[in-house]
Design a protein around this motif. Structure first.
Motif, PDB file in Angstrom:
ATOM      1  N   LEU A 252       0.826  -1.205   0.000  1.00 16.07           N
ATOM      2  CA  LEU A 252       0.000   0.000   0.000  1.00 16.07           C
ATOM      3  C   LEU A 252       0.867   1.264   0.000  1.00 16.07           C
ATOM      4  CD1 LEU A 252      -2.833  -1.069   2.472  1.00 16.07           C
ATOM      5  CD2 LEU A 252      -2.975  -0.857  -0.018  1.00 16.07           C
ATOM      6  N   SER A 253       2.023   1.201   0.660  1.00 10.91           N
ATOM      7  CA  SER A 253       2.945   2.341   0.627  1.00 10.91           C
ATOM      8  C   SER A 253       3.422   2.576  -0.800  1.00 10.91           C
ATOM      9  CB  SER A 253       4.139   2.080   1.542  1.00 10.91           C
ATOM     10  OG  SER A 253       3.741   2.000   2.894  1.00 10.91           O
ATOM     11  N   ALA A 254       3.814   1.493  -1.476  1.00  7.38           N
ATOM     12  CA  ALA A 254       4.265   1.622  -2.867  1.00  7.38           C
ATOM     13  C   ALA A 254       3.136   2.147  -3.746  1.00  7.38           C
ATOM     14  CB  ALA A 254       4.769   0.276  -3.384  1.00  7.38           C
ATOM     15  N   TYR A 258       3.742   5.534  -5.837  1.00  9.21           N
ATOM     16  CA  TYR A 258       3.726   5.523  -7.299  1.00  9.21           C
ATOM     17  C   TYR A 258       2.412   6.077  -7.850  1.00  9.21           C
ATOM     18  CZ  TYR A 258       8.051   2.851  -7.486  1.00  9.21           C
ATOM     19  OH  TYR A 258       9.369   2.463  -7.384  1.00  9.21           O
ATOM     20  N   GLY A 259       1.315   5.861  -7.129  1.00  6.38           N
ATOM     21  CA  GLY A 259       0.050   6.415  -7.581  1.00  6.38           C
ATOM     22  C   GLY A 259       0.058   7.929  -7.603  1.00  6.38           C
ATOM     23  N   ALA A 260       0.855   8.523  -6.720  1.00  9.52           N
ATOM     24  CA  ALA A 260       0.947   9.982  -6.682  1.00  9.52           C
ATOM     25  C   ALA A 260       1.555  10.538  -7.958  1.00  9.52           C
ATOM     26  CB  ALA A 260       1.779  10.417  -5.478  1.00  9.52           C
ATOM     27  N   THR A 278       8.374  13.989  -9.337  1.00 10.67           N
ATOM     28  CA  THR A 278       8.982  13.117  -8.326  1.00 10.67           C
ATOM     29  C   THR A 278       8.225  13.298  -7.013  1.00 10.67           C
ATOM     30  OG1 THR A 278      10.565  14.831  -7.657  1.00 10.67           O
ATOM     31  CG2 THR A 278      11.274  13.294  -9.389  1.00 10.67           C
ATOM     32  N   THR A 279       8.539  12.448  -6.041  1.00  9.62           N
ATOM     33  CA  THR A 279       7.988  12.609  -4.697  1.00  9.62           C
ATOM     34  C   THR A 279       9.141  12.886  -3.738  1.00  9.62           C
ATOM     35  OG1 THR A 279       8.067  10.197  -4.412  1.00  9.62           O
ATOM     36  CG2 THR A 279       5.967  11.163  -5.057  1.00  9.62           C
ATOM     37  N   THR A 280       8.941  13.833  -2.833  1.00 10.09           N
ATOM     38  CA  THR A 280       9.967  14.196  -1.867  1.00 10.09           C
ATOM     39  C   THR A 280      10.019  13.171  -0.731  1.00 10.09           C
ATOM     40  OG1 THR A 280       8.473  15.508  -0.516  1.00 10.09           O
ATOM     41  CG2 THR A 280       9.537  16.622  -2.391  1.00 10.09           C
ATOM     42  N   LYS A 281      11.067  13.240   0.068  1.00 10.46           N
ATOM     43  CA  LYS A 281      11.168  12.354   1.235  1.00 10.46           C
ATOM     44  C   LYS A 281      10.007  12.572   2.187  1.00 10.46           C
ATOM     45  CE  LYS A 281      16.211  11.794   1.258  1.00 10.46           C
ATOM     46  NZ  LYS A 281      17.460  11.993   2.025  1.00 10.46           N
ATOM     47  N   LYS A 284       6.949  10.930   0.735  1.00 12.06           N
ATOM     48  CA  LYS A 284       7.038   9.471   0.904  1.00 12.06           C
ATOM     49  C   LYS A 284       6.675   9.071   2.332  1.00 12.06           C
ATOM     50  CE  LYS A 284      10.529   8.343  -2.634  1.00 12.06           C
ATOM     51  NZ  LYS A 284      10.772   9.656  -3.212  1.00 12.06           N
ATOM     52  N   LEU A 285       7.170   9.846   3.297  1.00 11.23           N
ATOM     53  CA  LEU A 285       6.869   9.542   4.699  1.00 11.23           C
ATOM     54  C   LEU A 285       5.373   9.626   4.951  1.00 11.23           C
ATOM     55  CD1 LEU A 285       7.820   8.913   7.546  1.00 11.23           C
ATOM     56  CD2 LEU A 285       8.175  11.372   7.907  1.00 11.23           C
ATOM     57  N   ARG A 286       4.718  10.627   4.399  1.00 13.62           N
ATOM     58  CA  ARG A 286       3.268  10.750   4.565  1.00 13.62           C
ATOM     59  C   ARG A 286       2.537   9.579   3.916  1.00 13.62           C
ATOM     60  NH1 ARG A 286       4.014  16.386   3.424  1.00 13.62           N
ATOM     61  NH2 ARG A 286       3.177  16.088   1.328  1.00 13.62           N
ATOM     62  N   PHE A 287       3.003   9.161   2.740  1.00 17.47           N
ATOM     63  CA  PHE A 287       2.354   8.043   2.053  1.00 17.47           C
ATOM     64  C   PHE A 287       2.523   6.743   2.843  1.00 17.47           C
ATOM     65  CE2 PHE A 287       3.227  10.509  -2.064  1.00 17.47           C
ATOM     66  CZ  PHE A 287       1.954  11.064  -2.058  1.00 17.47           C
ATOM     67  N   VAL A 288       3.699   6.538   3.424  1.00 18.69           N
ATOM     68  CA  VAL A 288       3.944   5.344   4.221  1.00 18.69           C
ATOM     69  C   VAL A 288       3.078   5.371   5.479  1.00 18.69           C
ATOM     70  CG1 VAL A 288       5.663   4.129   5.621  1.00 18.69           C
ATOM     71  CG2 VAL A 288       6.268   4.935   3.331  1.00 18.69           C
ATOM     72  N   THR A 289       2.958   6.540   6.094  1.00 16.59           N
ATOM     73  CA  THR A 289       2.135   6.674   7.303  1.00 16.59           C
ATOM     74  C   THR A 289       0.666   6.407   7.005  1.00 16.59           C
ATOM     75  OG1 THR A 289       3.685   8.313   8.198  1.00 16.59           O
ATOM     76  CG2 THR A 289       1.476   8.243   9.160  1.00 16.59           C
ATOM     77  N   SER A 290       0.174   6.981   5.909  1.00 19.45           N
ATOM     78  CA  SER A 290      -1.231   6.755   5.566  1.00 19.45           C
ATOM     79  C   SER A 290      -1.470   5.290   5.202  1.00 19.45           C
ATOM     80  CB  SER A 290      -1.657   7.674   4.415  1.00 19.45           C
ATOM     81  OG  SER A 290      -0.924   7.382   3.228  1.00 19.45           O
ATOM     82  N   ALA A 291      -0.459   4.640   4.584  1.00 21.97           N
ATOM     83  CA  ALA A 291      -0.589   3.218   4.254  1.00 21.97           C
ATOM     84  C   ALA A 291      -0.663   2.372   5.517  1.00 21.97           C
ATOM     85  CB  ALA A 291       0.586   2.773   3.392  1.00 21.97           C
TER      86      ALA A 291
END
Length: 320
Positions: A252-254, A258-260, A278-281, A284-291
């Motif tokens: 889900l993080s990926a 990548y969906g972004a 691109t996506t910033t660090k 990415k952290l926000r996407f991992v947290t939401s996942a």
């Protein structure tokens, strides 16, 4: 033959150099799964680099004139090294040795590898997708089939066709995002993965997709590809919900990261290619947290596959 531990270390170096996003997502897997993911990535990365004559997606150091292989020879190298690896023979190339070790641990990979290599064959033949189905078939070869491999690495049974199909859907979603993001870069290399029929509908002549006066005509066609990406991503999330927690979190993080890409390309409209998306660090952290939250509490409602999913794509592959 290098030891498995040595191959894992080499694969880890490869993923850290070749894909920061994938490397970040892979840390969320348990150790055994993470190592297998790295081994698979190393083979995919090596095949891609050989096919495009690159080093981890970047141009290699200049070589003497006459020492660069033509596309067909590079494709033959991929096939030969993969066949040696699957036969259990040392190849002299850690990424292919890694794939040989992994294929003995995950038997399904042996069956799917030829489909991945066929994607490189299409590029070597200077192939262009004429229709939407052609574009999706290409996405299957270069990413959907890899999604099937990833699912097998994570322990999905070869008999669980629905989950494997949804893993394929996620790979296709990722590749559609790559296609819309990389229109300019692909054009510079003489490639275009948007269907010819779409460009004809938009009155964009062949070979002129990146001309400034066609940008606004290109935007609706890119939005069509983005809509497809969202459809495949939504299907894939259903399959991700069936995985173990850490695997679900990683996938889900990926998907979020990548969906972004497709979402940002669509949001920028005609300015999508002024600078590479691109996506910033921090993003990415926000996407991992939401996942993490999604993996704990949200199971998506069951939804049908896209009209053209793995079974239909395999039929197209057999007819090609």
């Amino acid at each position: 033959m290098p030891s498995r531990a040595a191959l894992v270390r080499a694969a880890h170096r490869s993923i850290r150099k070749g894909s920061k996003s994938f490397a970040a997502a892979s840390r969320l897997f348990d150790r055994k799964t993470r190592e297998k993911v790295w081994l698979l990535y190393a083979w995919c990365r090596a095949c891609d680099d050989i096919a495009d004559d690159q080093d981890h997606g970047r141009a290699p150091a200049p070589r003497p004139v006459g020492t660069t292989l033509d596309p067909e020879s590079r494709l033959a190298t991929i096939r030969t090294l993969t066949e040696l690896a699957l036969a259990g023979e040392p190849t002299g190339t850690p990424a292919f040795d890694a794939f040989g070790v992994l294929a003995r641990e995950v038997p399904l990979l042996r069956d799917v590898a030829p489909d991945v290599i066929e994607g490189f064959a299409l590029d070597a033949a200077d192939w262009r997708p004429r229709s939407e189905r052609d574009m999706l078939r290409y996405c299957y070869h270069v990413a959907g089939a890899v999604g099937v491999m990833m699912a097998a690495v994570m322990g999905v049974s070869p008999e669980d066709d629905d989950t494997l199909d949804r893993a394929c859907d996620l790979g296709i979603a990722f590749q559609l995002g790559n296609i819309v993001r990389d229109v300019w870069e692909d054009d510079a290399r003489g490639r275009c993965y948007l269907p010819v029929e779409w460009l004809v509908e938009a009155d964009i002549p062949p070979g002129e997709v990146t001309k400034p006066h066609y940008r606004h005509a290109l935007v609706p066609q890119v939005a069509r590809a983005c809509a497809l990406a969202y459809e495949y991503e939504a299907s894939a999330r259903v399959g991700a919900a069936r995985l173990a927690f850490r695997q679900r979190w990683a996938i889900l993080s990926a998907a979020n990261i990548y969906g972004a890409i497709a979402r940002e390309v669509e949001a920028r409209g005609a300015h999508a290619w002024d600078h590479r998306v691109t996506t910033t660090k921090m993003q990415k952290l926000r996407f991992v947290t939401s996942a993490f939250t999604e993996a704990q509490h949200r199971a998506p409602a069951l939804r049908p596959h896209p009209v053209i999913s793995r079974p239909q794509l395999l039929e197209l592959v057999r007819k090609a």
